[in-house]
Design a protein around this motif. Structure first.
Motif, PDB file in Angstrom:
ATOM      1  N   ILE A  49       0.847  -1.199   0.000  1.00 20.56           N
ATOM      2  CA  ILE A  49       0.000   0.000   0.000  1.00 20.56           C
ATOM      3  C   ILE A  49       0.881   1.248   0.000  1.00 20.56           C
ATOM      4  O   ILE A  49       0.658   2.183  -0.786  1.00 20.56           O
ATOM      5  CB  ILE A  49      -0.959  -0.002   1.222  1.00 20.56           C
ATOM      6  CG1 ILE A  49      -1.988  -1.127   1.052  1.00 20.56           C
ATOM      7  CG2 ILE A  49      -1.657   1.342   1.378  1.00 20.56           C
ATOM      8  CD1 ILE A  49      -2.786  -1.427   2.303  1.00 20.56           C
ATOM      9  N   ILE A  50       1.909   1.242   0.845  1.00 18.63           N
ATOM     10  CA  ILE A  50       2.830   2.389   0.894  1.00 18.63           C
ATOM     11  C   ILE A  50       3.499   2.565  -0.470  1.00 18.63           C
ATOM     12  O   ILE A  50       3.642   3.689  -0.964  1.00 18.63           O
ATOM     13  CB  ILE A  50       3.903   2.183   1.995  1.00 18.63           C
ATOM     14  CG1 ILE A  50       3.263   2.299   3.368  1.00 18.63           C
ATOM     15  CG2 ILE A  50       5.045   3.192   1.856  1.00 18.63           C
ATOM     16  CD1 ILE A  50       4.187   1.937   4.517  1.00 18.63           C
ATOM     17  N   ALA A  51       3.869   1.467  -1.113  1.00 21.70           N
ATOM     18  CA  ALA A  51       4.559   1.537  -2.413  1.00 21.70           C
ATOM     19  C   ALA A  51       3.667   2.200  -3.460  1.00 21.70           C
ATOM     20  O   ALA A  51       4.135   3.062  -4.216  1.00 21.70           O
ATOM     21  CB  ALA A  51       4.969   0.140  -2.867  1.00 21.70           C
ATOM     22  N   ILE A  52       2.379   1.803  -3.504  1.00 22.65           N
ATOM     23  CA  ILE A  52       1.471   2.393  -4.511  1.00 22.65           C
ATOM     24  C   ILE A  52       1.276   3.874  -4.238  1.00 22.65           C
ATOM     25  O   ILE A  52       1.365   4.706  -5.151  1.00 22.65           O
ATOM     26  CB  ILE A  52       0.099   1.693  -4.510  1.00 22.65           C
ATOM     27  CG1 ILE A  52       0.252   0.239  -4.921  1.00 22.65           C
ATOM     28  CG2 ILE A  52      -0.864   2.388  -5.444  1.00 22.65           C
ATOM     29  CD1 ILE A  52      -1.025  -0.539  -4.872  1.00 22.65           C
ATOM     30  N   VAL A  79       8.710   3.661   8.111  1.00 20.01           N
ATOM     31  CA  VAL A  79       7.314   3.614   8.565  1.00 20.01           C
ATOM     32  C   VAL A  79       6.980   2.233   9.142  1.00 20.01           C
ATOM     33  O   VAL A  79       6.378   2.115  10.215  1.00 20.01           O
ATOM     34  CB  VAL A  79       6.354   3.977   7.413  1.00 20.01           C
ATOM     35  CG1 VAL A  79       4.926   3.630   7.741  1.00 20.01           C
ATOM     36  CG2 VAL A  79       6.475   5.454   7.059  1.00 20.01           C
ATOM     37  N   LEU A  80       7.395   1.186   8.436  1.00 24.61           N
ATOM     38  CA  LEU A  80       7.091  -0.157   8.934  1.00 24.61           C
ATOM     39  C   LEU A  80       7.859  -0.471  10.212  1.00 24.61           C
ATOM     40  O   LEU A  80       7.359  -1.173  11.086  1.00 24.61           O
ATOM     41  CB  LEU A  80       7.391  -1.220   7.866  1.00 24.61           C
ATOM     42  CG  LEU A  80       6.248  -1.615   6.949  1.00 24.61           C
ATOM     43  CD1 LEU A  80       5.061  -2.171   7.744  1.00 24.61           C
ATOM     44  CD2 LEU A  80       5.752  -0.496   6.084  1.00 24.61           C
ATOM     45  N   ALA A 111       9.242  -3.062  -6.757  1.00 18.78           N
ATOM     46  CA  ALA A 111       8.800  -3.235  -8.147  1.00 18.78           C
ATOM     47  C   ALA A 111       7.451  -2.546  -8.344  1.00 18.78           C
ATOM     48  O   ALA A 111       7.225  -1.875  -9.363  1.00 18.78           O
ATOM     49  CB  ALA A 111       8.696  -4.716  -8.502  1.00 18.78           C
ATOM     50  N   LEU A 112       6.556  -2.685  -7.356  1.00 20.52           N
ATOM     51  CA  LEU A 112       5.232  -2.053  -7.443  1.00 20.52           C
ATOM     52  C   LEU A 112       5.356  -0.539  -7.433  1.00 20.52           C
ATOM     53  O   LEU A 112       4.636   0.170  -8.154  1.00 20.52           O
ATOM     54  CB  LEU A 112       4.368  -2.523  -6.267  1.00 20.52           C
ATOM     55  CG  LEU A 112       2.879  -2.220  -6.345  1.00 20.52           C
ATOM     56  CD1 LEU A 112       2.261  -2.879  -7.559  1.00 20.52           C
ATOM     57  CD2 LEU A 112       2.182  -2.694  -5.078  1.00 20.52           C
ATOM     58  N   PHE A 113       6.287  -0.038  -6.642  1.00 17.61           N
ATOM     59  CA  PHE A 113       6.547   1.399  -6.592  1.00 17.61           C
ATOM     60  C   PHE A 113       6.973   1.910  -7.977  1.00 17.61           C
ATOM     61  O   PHE A 113       6.470   2.923  -8.459  1.00 17.61           O
ATOM     62  CB  PHE A 113       7.622   1.691  -5.542  1.00 17.61           C
ATOM     63  CG  PHE A 113       8.269   3.046  -5.659  1.00 17.61           C
ATOM     64  CD1 PHE A 113       9.564   3.174  -6.147  1.00 17.61           C
ATOM     65  CD2 PHE A 113       7.586   4.195  -5.285  1.00 17.61           C
ATOM     66  CE1 PHE A 113      10.158   4.422  -6.250  1.00 17.61           C
ATOM     67  CE2 PHE A 113       8.167   5.452  -5.393  1.00 17.61           C
ATOM     68  CZ  PHE A 113       9.465   5.567  -5.874  1.00 17.61           C
ATOM     69  N   LEU A 114       7.893   1.198  -8.613  1.00 21.19           N
ATOM     70  CA  LEU A 114       8.380   1.615  -9.938  1.00 21.19           C
ATOM     71  C   LEU A 114       7.258   1.575 -10.976  1.00 21.19           C
ATOM     72  O   LEU A 114       7.119   2.485 -11.790  1.00 21.19           O
ATOM     73  CB  LEU A 114       9.544   0.734 -10.398  1.00 21.19           C
ATOM     74  CG  LEU A 114      10.859   0.915  -9.653  1.00 21.19           C
ATOM     75  CD1 LEU A 114      11.918  -0.037 -10.189  1.00 21.19           C
ATOM     76  CD2 LEU A 114      11.362   2.349  -9.739  1.00 21.19           C
TER      77      LEU A 114
END
Lengths: 132, 187
Positions: A49-52, A79-80, A111-114
């Motif tokens: 969720i943080i990554a998105i 944060v985590l 990867a999701l962040f990118l």
């Protein structure tokens, strides 16, 4: 031991004998986690969720270069870390140490962040182009 | 404007591809009773084995160690059976991937599908700037974005649908490929 059994009792009393759902436990401080995997799953999904969210914000900002990536890594890990050490106050040794908790789902979230970053840059440009 | 819409469509196609491949695997494998039974068995045994390994000490008796070795052997056999069941879907997916990769390569080859907001490290540029003209390394090729989507979207879909193996099972399976974490204790 006594405090753990007390906390277990409390969670049962509070819910009238019904087990708290995972997400309600995730947002309650000092929750009791009987299953290690359950807590690790929470860490994993919070990371995604943080990554998105950061991917979208970084794309709109825009925050470019390795500085943006470094800030993402620091925020994600930081944060985590605060979440599991201060908010949940879990015993890190039970889960294999701080490093194990930090790397849980980290690569997937990166990867999701990118992907989120690239998509949000595209969408932002598209919207900007349409507006003009 | 057309290029931007095209790029947006490419991302949608990639997401659709990930979801369809997971769907194929579900139809061929994941919904069968045999797979569910084997998966439950592997997870149960992995957790049991993990707990036993955690509690065992250096001075544990020969019988205890033999018991653990027998359990590891049983788990290895069940993992092998599970892999055999998955083989059907792996062939189907492998075939689909090969065909689709060929198709996508012909569509996207030499095309910039996205702009990266950073210049990738030199050893990644071979992937991110694959078959692209020019020296602008912020140009992203199809294959790089595809790999990122596989690592993120596909993993998360599998996990969300409960199709990913449990952590205990992954740990034990990793032990069969390389030295298991507690191997030194028993040698």
């Amino acid at each position: 031991m006594t405090s753990i059994s007390k906390r277990k009792e409390e969670s049962h009393l509070v819910n009238g004998g019904v087990k708290q759902s995972t997400w309600s436990k995730a947002f309650s401080s000092n929750a009791v986690w009987e299953e290690k995997d359950e807590f690790l799953d929470v860490i994993y999904w919070l990371r995604q969720i943080i990554a998105i969210i950061l991917g979208v914000i970084w794309g709109v900002a825009p925050l470019k270069g390795f500085l943006g990536i470094a800030i993402f890594c620091i925020i994600n890990a930081g944060v985590l870390y605060v979440y599991f050490s201060s908010f949940q106050q879990i015993d890190e040794e039970e889960y294999g140490g701080t490093w194990e908790l930090t790397k849980e789902g980290f690569m997937t979230s990166f990867a999701l962040f990118l992907v989120g970053l690239v998509m949000s840059i595209k969408m932002y440009k598209l919207l900007k182009y349409n507006k003009n | 404007m057309v290029m931007m819409t095209l790029k947006g469509n490419k991302s949608k196609m990639r997401m659709l591809l990930m979801k369809s491949l997971t769907g194929i695997t579900w139809v061929l494998v994941y919904r069968t009773e045999k797979y569910k039974r084997l998966k439950a068995e592997v997870e149960k045994q992995s957790k049991k084995l993990e707990k036993k390994k955690e509690t065992i000490t250096e001075s544990a008796g020969r019988q205890q160690k033999k018991k653990i070795e027998r359990q590891e052997e049983k788990l290895k056999n069940n993992n092998r059976d599970l892999s055999m069941v998955r083989m059907k879907s792996m062939f189907a997916i492998g075939f689909c991937f090969t065909a689709l990769m060929g198709m996508f390569n012909s569509i996207f080859d030499g095309r910039v599908v996205a702009k990266l907001p950073f210049v990738p490290l030199s050893y990644i540029q071979g992937l991110s700037h694959r078959n692209l003209l020019g020296e602008d390394y912020t140009d992203c090729s199809f294959i790089f974005l595809y790999i990122l989507c596989t690592m993120s979207i596909r993993q998360n879909i599998q996990k969300m649908l409960g199709l990913a193996p449990s952590r205990a099972a992954t740990k034990q399976a990793g032990g069969f490929l390389g030295p298991p974490p507690q191997a030194a204790k028993f040698s």
